[in-house]
Design a protein around this motif. Structure first.
Motif, PDB file in Angstrom:
ATOM      1  N   LEU A   1      -1.583  -5.800  -4.273  1.00  0.00           N
ATOM      2  CA  LEU A   1      -2.503  -5.638  -3.138  1.00  0.00           C
ATOM      3  C   LEU A   1      -3.666  -6.631  -3.240  1.00  0.00           C
ATOM      4  O   LEU A   1      -4.074  -7.246  -2.247  1.00  0.00           O
ATOM      5  CB  LEU A   1      -3.015  -4.194  -3.135  1.00  0.00           C
TER       6      LEU A   1
ATOM      7  N   GLU B   1       4.264   7.794  -5.244  1.00  0.00           N
ATOM      8  CA  GLU B   1       4.244   7.392  -3.835  1.00  0.00           C
ATOM      9  C   GLU B   1       5.067   8.400  -3.030  1.00  0.00           C
ATOM     10  O   GLU B   1       6.141   8.809  -3.477  1.00  0.00           O
ATOM     11  CB  GLU B   1       4.854   5.977  -3.677  1.00  0.00           C
TER      12      GLU B   1
ATOM     13  N   GLN C   1       0.809  -1.219   0.000  1.00  0.00           N
ATOM     14  CA  GLN C   1       0.000   0.000   0.000  1.00  0.00           C
ATOM     15  C   GLN C   1       0.842   1.268   0.000  1.00  0.00           C
ATOM     16  O   GLN C   1       0.393   2.313  -0.460  1.00  0.00           O
ATOM     17  CB  GLN C   1      -0.928   0.015   1.223  1.00  0.00           C
ATOM     18  N   THR C   2       2.051   1.203   0.584  1.00  0.00           N
ATOM     19  CA  THR C   2       2.791   2.457   0.775  1.00  0.00           C
ATOM     20  C   THR C   2       3.971   2.662  -0.175  1.00  0.00           C
ATOM     21  O   THR C   2       4.285   3.799  -0.508  1.00  0.00           O
ATOM     22  CB  THR C   2       3.324   2.560   2.224  1.00  0.00           C
TER      23      THR C   2
ATOM     24  N   ARG D   1      -9.842   4.338  -4.050  1.00  0.00           N
ATOM     25  CA  ARG D   1      -9.106   4.942  -2.932  1.00  0.00           C
ATOM     26  C   ARG D   1      -7.594   4.980  -3.227  1.00  0.00           C
ATOM     27  O   ARG D   1      -6.945   6.010  -3.073  1.00  0.00           O
ATOM     28  CB  ARG D   1      -9.369   4.124  -1.658  1.00  0.00           C
ATOM     29  N   ILE D   2      -7.075   3.842  -3.707  1.00  0.00           N
ATOM     30  CA  ILE D   2      -5.638   3.740  -3.994  1.00  0.00           C
ATOM     31  C   ILE D   2      -5.256   4.719  -5.108  1.00  0.00           C
ATOM     32  O   ILE D   2      -4.235   5.404  -5.051  1.00  0.00           O
ATOM     33  CB  ILE D   2      -5.315   2.287  -4.458  1.00  0.00           C
ATOM     34  N   GLU D   3      -6.150   4.794  -6.100  1.00  0.00           N
ATOM     35  CA  GLU D   3      -5.873   5.645  -7.257  1.00  0.00           C
ATOM     36  C   GLU D   3      -5.896   7.130  -6.867  1.00  0.00           C
ATOM     37  O   GLU D   3      -5.072   7.917  -7.310  1.00  0.00           O
ATOM     38  CB  GLU D   3      -6.910   5.351  -8.344  1.00  0.00           C
TER      39      GLU D   3
ATOM     40  N   TYR E   1       0.890   9.213 -11.374  1.00  0.00           N
ATOM     41  CA  TYR E   1       0.799   8.510 -10.089  1.00  0.00           C
ATOM     42  C   TYR E   1       2.148   8.534  -9.375  1.00  0.00           C
ATOM     43  O   TYR E   1       3.191   8.346 -10.011  1.00  0.00           O
ATOM     44  CB  TYR E   1       0.424   7.041 -10.293  1.00  0.00           C
TER      45      TYR E   1
ATOM     46  N   ARG F   1      -9.826   0.239  -5.437  1.00  0.00           N
ATOM     47  CA  ARG F   1      -9.073   0.842  -6.534  1.00  0.00           C
ATOM     48  C   ARG F   1      -9.224   2.358  -6.533  1.00  0.00           C
ATOM     49  O   ARG F   1      -8.253   3.097  -6.706  1.00  0.00           O
ATOM     50  CB  ARG F   1      -9.539   0.276  -7.878  1.00  0.00           C
TER      51      ARG F   1
ATOM     52  N   ARG G   1       1.358  -2.658  -8.913  1.00  0.00           N
ATOM     53  CA  ARG G   1       1.252  -2.447  -7.463  1.00  0.00           C
ATOM     54  C   ARG G   1      -0.163  -2.756  -6.994  1.00  0.00           C
ATOM     55  O   ARG G   1      -0.373  -3.371  -5.953  1.00  0.00           O
ATOM     56  CB  ARG G   1       1.623  -1.018  -7.079  1.00  0.00           C
ATOM     57  N   PHE G   2      -1.157  -2.333  -7.777  1.00  0.00           N
ATOM     58  CA  PHE G   2      -2.542  -2.617  -7.406  1.00  0.00           C
ATOM     59  C   PHE G   2      -2.799  -4.126  -7.392  1.00  0.00           C
ATOM     60  O   PHE G   2      -3.450  -4.658  -6.500  1.00  0.00           O
ATOM     61  CB  PHE G   2      -3.501  -1.884  -8.349  1.00  0.00           C
TER      62      PHE G   2
END
Ligand SMILES: [Zn+2]
Length: 274
Positions: free
Chosen positions: A209, A253, A24-25, A235-237, A251, A233, A205-206
């Protein structure tokens, strides 16, 4: 490939409290670095036995699959109780042992503030373990080693499968201090000092998860799993887009370093001001 000739060691080691924290990070960053030719690894401090969905064994298989998707060379898990990550001497020696075995140049830790005590404690524990690992008089060869989830044990461990830990320690567990420690800040609302462009790695990465099927599928028994997946998806996006926007890419991190940035050439500084 720019990997170092010594294939037994890692270039980058990400340490986190729980399985799926790294995904996630900083999972996109790990994958990107592997694509640049670096050897990456993941150390999970706990094994997820307190999770409401799935057993620790389920999560181990999922963690191995996630490591495969992120192309991590090594993934290990310590036996620290889930929900009880404490910065004890014993735990510091366990983490220091992994640092000495894997000898990373870069360590990625969670940010030192957060909602979940395991997350912020993992930050302090990881930092202090990296410090101890560099002290020659600290002996961590008797600490319980990490269980290998993906990849292979350090070379000398494979050569010495017998209970020869003290001997192995004398030759193998030489002091090691990482050159750099950076903090993955995604779980906490703090302005990062830099972001890593993961536009190319976002999809993988998605998927890493989603490898945690017991956690991210079957959110509601009897329902199609797609709505839950879509929600995750989105939320992560959203987060990745937000940090991407800060860096002028699609995108990204977020990370924080305690040190100042060193610049050699003003013309090469990225990210537009106006
Ligand atoms: Zn977590």
């Amino acid at each position: 490939m720019t990997a170092r000739p010594d294939l037994a060691t890692l270039d980058i080691l990400a340490i986190a409290a729980h399985r799926d924290d790294v995904e996630q990070t900083c999972g996109g960053t790990l994958l990107k670095m592997e694509q640049r030719g670096y050897r990456t690894g993941i150390l999970d401090l706990t094994r997820g036995e307190m999770g409401t969905r799935g057993s620790a064994e389920d999560r181990e298989q999922e963690a191995a699959e996630a490591a495969r998707i992120l192309h991590a060379s090594w993934r290990g898990a310590l036996d620290i109780p889930d929900g009880r990550v404490e910065s004890t001497w014993e735990n510091k020696l366990k983490v220091a042992r992994v640092v000495r075995e894997q000898r990373p140049r870069i360590v990625i830790l969670p940010y030192w503030k957060g909602r979940h005590p395991d997350h912020y404690t993992a930050s302090t524990l990881g930092y202090e373990a990296c410090f101890l690992s560099g002290l020659s008089k600290v002996d961590c060869s008797a600490a319980i080693p990490a269980a290998v989830v993906a990849g292979v044990p350090p070379a000398t461990l494979r050569e010495r499968p017998q209970d020869n830990r003290q001997d192995a320690g004398a030759t193998r567990l030489a002091p090691h201090r990482p050159f750099k420690i950076i903090y993955a800040t995604l779980y906490y609302d703090v302005r990062p000092t830099f972001v890593v462009d993961i536009t190319e790695q976002f999809e993988a990465r998605f998927q890493s998860l989603l490898a945690y099927k017991t956690q991210f599928s079957d959110q509601d028994a009897g329902k199609d799993l797609f709505p839950a997946e879509n929600e995750i998806r989105s939320r992560i996006e959203t987060m990745a887009r937000f940090y991407g926007m800060l860096g002028g890419v699609e995108y990204a991190e977020p990370f924080l370093q305690k040190e100042v940035g060193l610049v050699d050439d003003l013309v090469m500084i990225p990210v537009k001001s106006i």
